[in-house]
Design a protein around this motif. Sequence first.
Motif, PDB file in Angstrom:
ATOM      1  N   UNK A   1       0.678  -1.269  -0.057  1.00 49.79           N
ATOM      2  CA  UNK A   1      -0.042  -0.039  -0.088  1.00 49.79           C
ATOM      3  C   UNK A   1       0.830   1.147   0.092  1.00 49.79           C
ATOM      4  N   UNK A   2       0.217   2.182   0.343  1.00 56.13           N
ATOM      5  CA  UNK A   2       1.052   3.564   0.447  1.00 56.13           C
ATOM      6  C   UNK A   2       1.674   3.383   1.892  1.00 56.13           C
ATOM      7  N   UNK A   3       2.849   3.408   1.908  1.00 53.60           N
ATOM      8  CA  UNK A   3       3.898   3.330   2.988  1.00 53.60           C
ATOM      9  C   UNK A   3       4.377   4.635   3.571  1.00 53.60           C
TER      10      UNK A   3
ATOM     11  N   UNK B   1      12.040  -3.768   2.742  1.00 55.90           N
ATOM     12  CA  UNK B   1      11.397  -3.009   1.643  1.00 55.90           C
ATOM     13  C   UNK B   1      11.750  -3.728   0.323  1.00 55.90           C
ATOM     14  N   UNK B   2      10.760  -3.931  -0.547  1.00 55.85           N
ATOM     15  CA  UNK B   2      10.894  -4.562  -1.856  1.00 55.85           C
ATOM     16  C   UNK B   2      10.694  -3.420  -2.982  1.00 55.85           C
TER      17      UNK B   2
ATOM     18  N   UNK C   1       7.559  -5.378   2.938  1.00 53.93           N
ATOM     19  CA  UNK C   1       6.833  -4.104   2.541  1.00 53.93           C
ATOM     20  C   UNK C   1       6.797  -3.949   1.089  1.00 53.93           C
ATOM     21  N   UNK C   2       5.850  -3.541   0.487  1.00 55.60           N
ATOM     22  CA  UNK C   2       5.747  -3.153  -1.042  1.00 55.60           C
ATOM     23  C   UNK C   2       4.960  -1.932  -1.083  1.00 55.60           C
ATOM     24  N   UNK C   3       5.322  -0.755  -1.943  1.00 50.71           N
ATOM     25  CA  UNK C   3       4.632   0.290  -2.069  1.00 50.71           C
ATOM     26  C   UNK C   3       5.567   1.515  -2.020  1.00 50.71           C
ATOM     27  N   UNK C   4       4.814   2.628  -2.277  1.00 53.83           N
ATOM     28  CA  UNK C   4       5.493   3.805  -2.741  1.00 53.83           C
ATOM     29  C   UNK C   4       5.618   4.552  -1.046  1.00 53.83           C
ATOM     30  N   UNK C   5       6.668   5.568  -1.161  1.00 48.81           N
ATOM     31  CA  UNK C   5       6.764   6.399  -0.199  1.00 48.81           C
ATOM     32  C   UNK C   5       7.285   5.949   1.001  1.00 48.81           C
ATOM     33  N   UNK C   6       8.009   5.061   1.047  1.00 56.29           N
ATOM     34  CA  UNK C   6       8.622   4.334   2.153  1.00 56.29           C
ATOM     35  C   UNK C   6       9.767   5.089   2.607  1.00 56.29           C
ATOM     36  N   UNK C   7      10.280   5.547   3.827  1.00 59.11           N
ATOM     37  CA  UNK C   7      11.471   6.367   4.206  1.00 59.11           C
ATOM     38  C   UNK C   7      11.912   5.724   5.497  1.00 59.11           C
TER      39      UNK C   7
ATOM     40  N   UNK D   1       0.638   5.438   6.998  1.00 56.31           N
ATOM     41  CA  UNK D   1       0.876   4.044   7.322  1.00 56.31           C
ATOM     42  C   UNK D   1       2.131   4.315   8.654  1.00 56.31           C
ATOM     43  N   UNK D   2       1.797   5.249   9.391  1.00 60.69           N
ATOM     44  CA  UNK D   2       2.791   5.592  10.244  1.00 60.69           C
ATOM     45  C   UNK D   2       3.230   4.321  11.276  1.00 60.69           C
ATOM     46  N   UNK D   3       2.246   3.223  11.504  1.00 60.28           N
ATOM     47  CA  UNK D   3       2.640   2.113  12.191  1.00 60.28           C
ATOM     48  C   UNK D   3       3.839   1.290  11.777  1.00 60.28           C
TER      49      UNK D   3
END
Length: 359
Positions: free
Chosen positions: A196-198, A233-234, A217-223, A203-205
């Motif tokens: 999803x939207x990371x 993170x994939x 984890x799969x998705x955009x905006x992961x930091x 998705x603060x959790x």
Amino acid sequence: MKWIVGEPCPDFRIFNGGNKARLDIVRIADDMGFCPLRIGAPFVSVVKKTDMLKKALLRPVMYYAWFRALRRVHRGDVILLQVPLTYNIALIAPMLSAVKKRGVRIIAVLHDLDFLQKAGSIGKTDRKSLKFRREMRLLKCCDRIIVHNAKMKELMADHLGFAGDRLVDLGIFDYLQEERSAGKSAGSCEGVVFAGNLSEVKSGFLYCLPPEPDFELYGANYRGKEAGSNVHYHGAFRPEELPEVLSGRYALVWDGNSCDTCAGPSGNYLKYNNPHKTSLYLSLGLPVIIWKEAALAGFILERRCGVAVQSLNGLSDLLQSIDAPKYAEMKNAAETEGERLRSGFYTKRALDECLTCLE
């Protein structure tokens, strides 16, 4: 004649899965004999306040496009809408009301209650806001509304004044695939999948996950540059690519900024909505881990295709307590539901119920 409204769709966020559900509805309706009622207007992305001029200039174009499309509809016809509309502008509801007076029936598939999604609970909803009033005006034009689940049906009947016989319970969104595309989900990774939207806002959790189990984890905006060694993170993928790349033993449905519970507006919204990621997971035969208070928790538990938890802390102990026979039972149940979702079973059932009632 049965029609499905075809609005111009955004194509500027290629990693956003939001259009998948809408496109699946179109395909299922086509299989059921609905004809496209195209709204012939361009899609314009409005992402900044300075772009509001674009939206203002587009309004007369959209009005004319709707007016021209609705002229094709005649007494006895049925129109299928997907709500929220791409452009929910002021005159759409009055135009639909005028069409109803000509003997046309209207069915809506409700993807989201925008006002509730932002507020998180009915008690915090601003009923005087333009968004709320416009959304209610549009829905009240509809003869039948396909809602996510029994919780959303109860909310709309008890708090928003909709007659119960106008509301049809979908159950869960379908997730069409040409063929079973299990990808790597069968077990190259043993972790818990989340897609999803990371972003920290949505998705603060994800930025305070417990040290066990492993999370994929799969998705955009992961930091998460300082994530624990159990967080992997994939990358970001288009919706049509996800079935080929997801890899894990379970899949997680969670939202908000806390691992202790689903909190905040997006977390509380889980009490009413059907997250589309649940359908993705089940379509791949992945057993689901879901928040105990989520509206879909009952669906998952009744069909024995996953587990419901109050907190992600302690999740590792729970998963370790699930032995091989119990996991096999959940896996088989998820496979069974996946077959239904890939074929459009739930959408077809809901539309058939609506059409039967309107005959």
